[in-house]
Motif scaffolding. Sequence first.
Motif, PDB file in Angstrom:
ATOM      1  N   THR A 248       0.738  -8.120  16.555  1.00 30.45           N
ATOM      2  CA  THR A 248       2.026  -7.422  16.417  1.00 30.45           C
ATOM      3  C   THR A 248       2.528  -6.937  17.770  1.00 30.45           C
ATOM      4  O   THR A 248       3.616  -6.375  17.867  1.00 30.45           O
ATOM      5  CB  THR A 248       1.885  -6.198  15.474  1.00 30.45           C
ATOM      6  OG1 THR A 248       0.879  -5.339  16.016  1.00 30.45           O
ATOM      7  CG2 THR A 248       1.502  -6.617  14.073  1.00 30.45           C
TER       8      THR A 248
ATOM      9  N   THR B 161      -7.586  -7.995  13.009  1.00 33.12           N
ATOM     10  CA  THR B 161      -7.185  -6.844  13.802  1.00 33.12           C
ATOM     11  C   THR B 161      -8.454  -6.219  14.384  1.00 33.12           C
ATOM     12  O   THR B 161      -9.555  -6.714  14.149  1.00 33.12           O
ATOM     13  CB  THR B 161      -6.336  -5.848  12.972  1.00 33.12           C
ATOM     14  OG1 THR B 161      -5.771  -4.888  13.869  1.00 33.12           O
ATOM     15  CG2 THR B 161      -7.155  -5.144  11.899  1.00 33.12           C
TER      16      THR B 161
ATOM     17  N   LYS C 117       0.825  -1.220   0.000  1.00 27.81           N
ATOM     18  CA  LYS C 117       0.000   0.000   0.000  1.00 27.81           C
ATOM     19  C   LYS C 117       0.857   1.268   0.000  1.00 27.81           C
ATOM     20  O   LYS C 117       0.567   2.208  -0.726  1.00 27.81           O
ATOM     21  CB  LYS C 117      -0.931   0.007   1.229  1.00 27.81           C
ATOM     22  CG  LYS C 117      -1.946  -1.132   1.226  1.00 27.81           C
ATOM     23  CD  LYS C 117      -2.796  -1.138   2.473  1.00 27.81           C
ATOM     24  CE  LYS C 117      -2.073  -1.651   3.707  1.00 27.81           C
ATOM     25  NZ  LYS C 117      -1.714  -3.065   3.718  1.00 27.81           N
TER      26      LYS C 117
HETATM   27  P1  IMO Z   1       0.032  -3.349   7.033  1.00 25.96           P
HETATM   28  O1  IMO Z   1      -0.681  -2.023   7.114  1.00 25.96           O
HETATM   29  C1  IMO Z   1       0.090  -7.588   7.979  1.00 25.96           C
HETATM   30  C2  IMO Z   1      -1.932  -8.905  11.653  1.00 25.96           C
HETATM   31  C3  IMO Z   1      -1.060  -9.478  12.749  1.00 25.96           C
HETATM   32  C4  IMO Z   1      -2.029 -10.438  13.405  1.00 25.96           C
HETATM   33  C5  IMO Z   1      -3.353  -9.694  13.319  1.00 25.96           C
HETATM   34  C6  IMO Z   1      -3.731  -8.943  14.573  1.00 25.96           C
HETATM   35  O2  IMO Z   1       1.510  -3.242   7.073  1.00 25.96           O
HETATM   36  O3  IMO Z   1      -0.457  -4.141   5.869  1.00 25.96           O
HETATM   37  P2  IMO Z   1      -2.830  -6.737  15.733  1.00 25.96           P
HETATM   38  O4  IMO Z   1      -1.449  -6.319  16.101  1.00 25.96           O
HETATM   39  O5  IMO Z   1      -3.493  -5.819  14.750  1.00 25.96           O
HETATM   40  O6  IMO Z   1      -3.695  -7.015  16.920  1.00 25.96           O
HETATM   41  O7  IMO Z   1      -2.641  -8.155  15.003  1.00 25.96           O
HETATM   42  O8  IMO Z   1      -3.227  -8.790  12.230  1.00 25.96           O
HETATM   43  N1  IMO Z   1      -1.542  -7.567  11.169  1.00 25.96           N
HETATM   44  C7  IMO Z   1      -0.932  -7.316   9.988  1.00 25.96           C
HETATM   45  N2  IMO Z   1      -0.469  -8.160   9.058  1.00 25.96           N
HETATM   46  N3  IMO Z   1       0.197  -6.277   7.775  1.00 25.96           N
HETATM   47  C8  IMO Z   1      -0.309  -5.403   8.681  1.00 25.96           C
HETATM   48  O9  IMO Z   1      -0.368  -4.075   8.431  1.00 25.96           O
HETATM   49  C9  IMO Z   1      -0.859  -5.918   9.887  1.00 25.96           C
HETATM   50  N4  IMO Z   1      -1.387  -5.372  10.999  1.00 25.96           N
HETATM   51  C10 IMO Z   1      -1.820  -6.385  11.777  1.00 25.96           C
HETATM   52  O10 IMO Z   1       0.056 -10.133  12.234  1.00 25.96           O
HETATM   53  O11 IMO Z   1      -2.143 -11.603  12.638  1.00 25.96           O
END
Ligand code: IMO
Length: 386
Positions: free
Chosen positions: A129, A245, A16
């Motif tokens: 995370t 998430t 993104k």
């Molecule tokens: P971007 O914006 C990939 C995943 C975490 C976990 C789940 C919940 O870079 O694409 P959280 O910390 O939100 O409670 O984790 O969501 N996760 C992501 N995976 N890219 C992200 O962001 C992510 N943000 C959270 O690995 O499985």
Amino acid sequence: MKVDVLLGLQWGDEGKGKIVDVLTPKYDIIARFQGGPNAGHTIEFEGNKFILHTIPSGIFNKNTTNVIGNGVIIDPFILQKELNNLKVKNIDPSANLLVSKKAHLILPTHRLLDAAYEQAMGKGKIGSTLKGIGPTYTDKIARKGLRVGDLTSGKFAEKYESLKSKHLEILRFHEFDYENHKLDGVLFGEYEGKWFEAAETLKKLEHIDSEYFINRALESGKKILAEGAQGSLLDIEFGSYPFVTSSNTITAGVCSGLGISPKKVGKVYGIFKAYCTRVGSGPFPTELENEEGQKLRDVGREFGSTTGRPRRCGWLDLPALNYAIMLNGVDELLMMKADVLSPFDSIKVCTAYKCGDEICEESCYDVATDDVELDTIFDECIYEES
Ligand code: IMO
Ligand code: MG
């Protein structure tokens, strides 16, 4: 004018940041509307690689205003690190960065709670995370959270201590050794001091009523792009719950996360990779736990930009992609990293799932319950190969 939207159609990490960076010159304002430092948006600027967690990806363009909207949650400590990284390269982000007064704050104890909950879940953990995302959104919904506007209210220390003591009670209940737990390599006590220093920096940024700001900007003809974080399959409503998430990652989240009417949503750009990746736990029908998966990981350099974890890799999942396109009302599709597939003699895409005797072209993630082995449900993907 309307707000255009760019968001991920898979489990995050679709690229993104790169696309927002390309689109930025076409827009006056780039706004984040949900998520927090769980995001890791990678951008190259003048030969340097930057990973943005909280700051919108328009920050490298001097003529772009960047808004952190009310739907975002902010960890001052992480934001401060991002600001410092940019300053080292002579970019002064504070000049064109505006923060919603209504954005919620991630406290150090939110991060501890994240760690404690994950530890308590053992094998069933989400694979978060550990940035405090779930606990912060939990407090927001429970109407206990602290917001950016509280920082300047004069009663911040009091409010902070009150919420912190509630958190510590929960941590004690979980028998979580928070005093010896390290956050970003630092013991909790020391980290808290750094967090407060960083909160002073956040205090000095320009705080706005972002809903008025955005709507007025639209009225005056400004072009706005909403930058999504995570991906549609991690959405709290429609993702592979509970392995999701805690925010609305889909187009609908733009309305609540920026304060605009659905009538003000313009073009929706949906971004996906030519294959799939996922970090953390949860169902992944097309996952390749073999050499091919390893090859995708190696060629695509699929390691988390926020946590460094190796990403799970698999073939493109068309039922899941169609689902995300439907949920978001995608107007334009952008496919990333097709070149990663070049070294493969043949590639596959999943066109349907076989659930028992039934062939299903729709996403059926809600069958993922504790008593059913996830692997056995999705073992049978139906593929087309070429
Ligand atoms: P971007 O914006 C990939 C995943 C975490 C976990 C789940 C919940 O870079 O694409 P959280 O910390 O939100 O409670 O984790 O969501 N996760 C992501 N995976 N890219 C992200 O962001 C992510 N943000 C959270 O690995 O499985
Ligand atoms: Mg990421």
